[in-house]
Design a protein around this motif. Structure first.
Motif, short mmCIF file in Angstrom:
data_model
loop_
_atom_site.label_atom_id
_atom_site.label_comp_id
_atom_site.label_asym_id
_atom_site.label_seq_id
_atom_site.Cartn_x
_atom_site.Cartn_y
_atom_site.Cartn_z
N VAL A 193 47.49 53.06 76.59
CA VAL A 193 48.42 52.76 77.66
C VAL A 193 49.58 52.59 77.56
O VAL A 193 49.84 52.90 78.64
N HIS A 194 49.47 52.16 76.19
CA HIS A 194 50.90 51.83 75.91
C HIS A 194 51.00 52.14 74.49
O HIS A 194 50.37 52.07 73.68
N ARG A 195 52.27 52.07 73.88
CA ARG A 195 52.54 52.00 72.83
C ARG A 195 52.00 51.07 71.42
O ARG A 195 51.46 51.45 70.72
N SER A 196 51.42 49.98 72.30
CA SER A 196 51.18 48.99 71.04
C SER A 196 49.65 48.64 72.59
O SER A 196 49.32 47.39 71.86
N TRP A 197 49.33 49.08 73.23
CA TRP A 197 47.87 48.85 74.19
C TRP A 197 46.75 50.18 73.88
O TRP A 197 46.67 51.14 74.52
#
Length: 83
Positions: A36-40
């Motif tokens: 859902v995010h570049r780091s999630w």
């Protein structure tokens, strides 16, 4: 993601692991979740609610953690039926 470390949240707590996000995403391919995010990356069965504000969204997980959703991944959460 913290530098080259991943912080993994589970029902038993959180753990810090030296691992690349790219490699982790490949290993999570068979699990019911999405990035859902570049780091999630999130497990879909752990989503409690999704808060929408204009073109932004924040996902609240069962453990109370708030997860940001980047605009790039909005179509993914829509496809998953969360948004």
């Amino acid at each position: 993601m913290e530098d080259h470390y991943l912080r993994i949240y589970t029902t038993k707590g959180d753990h810090l692991l030296l691992h690349r996000m790219k490699d982790a995403l490949q290993e999570l391919d068979d699990f019911n979740g999405i990035q859902v995010h570049r780091s999630w990356w999130i497990a879909l069965e752990q989503v409690k609610k999704v808060k929408k504000e204009n073109r932004k969204a924040v996902i609240t997980m069962q453990n109370g953690l708030s997860v940001p959703v980047s605009e790039k991944f909005l179509p993914m959460i829509k496809k998953a039926g969360l948004y």
